[in-house]
Design a protein around this motif. Structure first.
Motif, PDB file in Angstrom:
ATOM      1  N   ARG A  68     -30.125  41.992  61.480  1.00 24.54           N
ATOM      2  CA  ARG A  68     -30.120  41.301  62.779  1.00 24.54           C
ATOM      3  C   ARG A  68     -31.379  41.627  63.579  1.00 24.54           C
ATOM      4  NH1 ARG A  68     -29.696  38.161  64.734  1.00 24.54           N
ATOM      5  NH2 ARG A  68     -28.505  38.291  66.650  1.00 24.54           N
ATOM      6  N   ILE A  69     -31.845  42.862  63.496  1.00 24.91           N
ATOM      7  CA  ILE A  69     -33.091  43.225  64.174  1.00 24.91           C
ATOM      8  C   ILE A  69     -34.244  42.405  63.609  1.00 24.91           C
ATOM      9  CG2 ILE A  69     -34.786  45.084  64.436  1.00 24.91           C
ATOM     10  CD1 ILE A  69     -32.318  47.001  64.619  1.00 24.91           C
ATOM     11  N   GLU A  70     -34.288  42.289  62.287  1.00 27.47           N
ATOM     12  CA  GLU A  70     -35.351  41.496  61.653  1.00 27.47           C
ATOM     13  C   GLU A  70     -35.271  40.029  62.071  1.00 27.47           C
ATOM     14  OE1 GLU A  70     -36.147  43.961  57.528  1.00 27.47           O
ATOM     15  OE2 GLU A  70     -34.416  42.617  57.635  1.00 27.47           O
ATOM     16  N   GLU A  71     -34.070  39.500  62.165  1.00 28.05           N
ATOM     17  CA  GLU A  71     -33.916  38.109  62.599  1.00 28.05           C
ATOM     18  C   GLU A  71     -34.435  37.912  64.021  1.00 28.05           C
ATOM     19  OE1 GLU A  71     -29.923  37.226  59.856  1.00 28.05           O
ATOM     20  OE2 GLU A  71     -29.753  37.441  62.036  1.00 28.05           O
ATOM     21  N   GLU A  72     -34.161  38.876  64.882  1.00 32.79           N
ATOM     22  CA  GLU A  72     -34.649  38.776  66.261  1.00 32.79           C
ATOM     23  C   GLU A  72     -36.170  38.903  66.308  1.00 32.79           C
ATOM     24  OE1 GLU A  72     -32.777  37.980  69.034  1.00 32.79           O
ATOM     25  OE2 GLU A  72     -31.384  37.545  67.389  1.00 32.79           O
ATOM     26  N   LEU A  73     -36.728  39.795  65.510  1.00 37.39           N
ATOM     27  CA  LEU A  73     -38.190  39.927  65.470  1.00 37.39           C
ATOM     28  C   LEU A  73     -38.835  38.651  64.930  1.00 37.39           C
ATOM     29  CD1 LEU A  73     -38.564  43.614  64.193  1.00 37.39           C
ATOM     30  CD2 LEU A  73     -38.821  42.776  66.543  1.00 37.39           C
ATOM     31  N   ASP A  74     -38.213  38.032  63.926  1.00 35.16           N
ATOM     32  CA  ASP A  74     -38.716  36.749  63.412  1.00 35.16           C
ATOM     33  C   ASP A  74     -38.725  35.708  64.526  1.00 35.16           C
ATOM     34  OD1 ASP A  74     -39.186  37.599  60.818  1.00 35.16           O
ATOM     35  OD2 ASP A  74     -37.188  37.015  60.100  1.00 35.16           O
ATOM     36  N   ARG A  75     -37.654  35.674  65.283  1.00 35.70           N
ATOM     37  CA  ARG A  75     -37.545  34.689  66.360  1.00 35.70           C
ATOM     38  C   ARG A  75     -38.629  34.894  67.413  1.00 35.70           C
ATOM     39  NH1 ARG A  75     -34.996  34.008  71.097  1.00 35.70           N
ATOM     40  NH2 ARG A  75     -34.248  36.153  71.142  1.00 35.70           N
ATOM     41  N   LEU A  76     -39.039  36.154  67.589  1.00 36.13           N
ATOM     42  CA  LEU A  76     -40.075  36.477  68.560  1.00 36.13           C
ATOM     43  C   LEU A  76     -41.483  36.396  67.969  1.00 36.13           C
ATOM     44  CD1 LEU A  76     -38.321  39.575  70.175  1.00 36.13           C
ATOM     45  CD2 LEU A  76     -38.609  37.317  71.225  1.00 36.13           C
ATOM     46  N   GLY A  77     -41.564  36.101  66.672  1.00 38.84           N
ATOM     47  CA  GLY A  77     -42.869  36.011  66.027  1.00 38.84           C
ATOM     48  C   GLY A  77     -43.541  37.354  65.833  1.00 38.84           C
TER      49      GLY A  77
END
Length: 389
Positions: free
Chosen positions: A37-46
């Protein structure tokens, strides 16, 4: 830019992601969903990211201005084997596992800080390294990040921890010693089994173990200075297989808390010698294995001044506590501070109007005042901007 305003705008995000983490807690070294989930959020933030070990996540965010400095921001992400007793909408859905130490809030605050920074890359230069560390509760997780080079070329490291004893809206930043060094020990006692009616034909491992438990308490009261805090605690003892046989085997686990390296080394030696000697007196043997969980956490005075200035700018003067009482709990954020100047801030999360927020951590009723998430995210982003902007 107005960091406080940006953090306020992210409040709904902070509360939502913190509650998600709280509902899905994972034990140390098992934080697979959390890491994803942390990685998904970082992806969303670029924000580019890599795994460190199986469940550690390192995000790397570069500003658009000129600059070669680097700042490391750290949050821990693991939960505890505790059953949640607080009935709330975001109660743990994992029986027997709970975020009872605020690591869900830490991860949410760091993601919130990353969100602010990612949306204002034009406000700074250089690099912000976002460390989402697993396994803090078992004294692991920090050294793999250090070995992976996360501190290479970095000039500062900053982290925070919830504090139920500080009112929401305040921040604890004390230079010098804040937390004790933590070591874990496991003692195996080997004896010889026999019928309980003929104890002289065996060697009672349970009796030896009980004598060790009593004797190591005497090390604190009679062999250490009363002016220097020392704790030796044994939390579990298992021995024997049936009521009418002398136990052949016993295992105990405990921890020591010390505030100097000299004391740390001495207590290790004394506990080891005590276990060996008592076992030998009654005809048994003892094996002791030590595990280094965390060094003493010592905040750099200059970094504390820098972070306090950020807190003053965010909260107004008078909200920074510089004399918070020494805690004999530990945190392996200390491992980062051994390598680079750093500060560990204590984020006030207590609110008397919300009774569960003033319950101590590692308790099934623990909770945090979610208003503090805004402060935590602003502190992470604000400190990075102060160094890189």
């Amino acid at each position: 830019m107005d960091v406080r305003k940006a953090a306020e705008a992210a409040r709904d995000y902070l509360v939502s992601i913190r509650r998600e983490f709280h509902q899905h807690p994972e034990l140390s070294m098992q934080e697979f969903r959390t890491a994803q989930r942390i990685e998904e959020e970082l992806d969303r933030l670029g924000i580019p990211h890599t795994r460190v070990g199986e469940t550690g996540v390192l995000g790397t965010l570069r500003g658009e201005k000129e600059g070669g400095r680097a700042v490391v921001l750290r949050a821990d992400i693991d939960a505890l084997p505790i059953e949640e007793t607080h009935e709330c909408a975001y109660r743990s859905q994992n029986p027997g596992v709970m975020h009872a130490c605020g690591h869900d809030a830490h991860a949410a605050c760091l993601l919130g800080g990353a969100k602010i920074l990612a949306e204002h890359r034009d406000a700074f230069g250089g690099e912000v390294r976002l460390v989402f560390q697993p396994a803090e509760e078992i004294g692991q997780g920090a050294k793999p990040f250090i070995a992976a080079g996360v501190l290479d070329g970095a000039e500062r490291v900053f982290g925070l921890h919830t504090a139920h004893d500080l009112r929401s809206g305040t921040v604890g930043l004390k230079p010098g010693l804040n937390n004790a060094a933590v070591d874990h020990f496991r003692i195996e006692v080997h004896g010889k089994s026999t019928h309980v009616s003929t104890p002289y034909l065996g060697t009672d491992a349970l009796y030896i173990a009980s004598q060790i438990v009593v004797a190591v308490q005497g090390l604190v009261t009679r062999m250490t200075s009363p002016t220097e805090p020392v704790i030796i605690g044994i939390g579990c003892l298992n021995a024997g297989t049936t009521y009418n046989a002398v136990a052949e085997h016993a295992v105990m686990e405990g921890t020591t808390r010390t505030v100097s390296q000299e004391s740390r080394d001495r207590i290790r030696r004394l506990v080891t010698e005590t276990a060996d000697s008592i076992a030998a007196i009654y005809g048994g043997t003892a094996e002791i294995v030590w595990t280094d969980f965390a060094a003493a956490l010592i905040n750099d005075a200059e970094v504390c001044r820098e972070a306090a200035a950020v807190a003053d700018s965010l909260l107004g003067e008078g909200h920074v506590v510089t004399d918070r009482e020494l805690s004999l709990s530990g945190d392996n954020f200390a491992e980062f501070e051994l390598c680079r100047p750093g500060a560990y801030a204590y984020l006030g999360t207590g609110n008397p109007d919300k009774p569960h927020t003033v319950i101590s951590n590692h308790n099934g009723g623990f909770d945090v005042d979610e208003d503090a998430l805004v402060t935590g995210a602003a502190l992470y982003a604000g400190y990075a901007l102060a160094r890189l902007g």
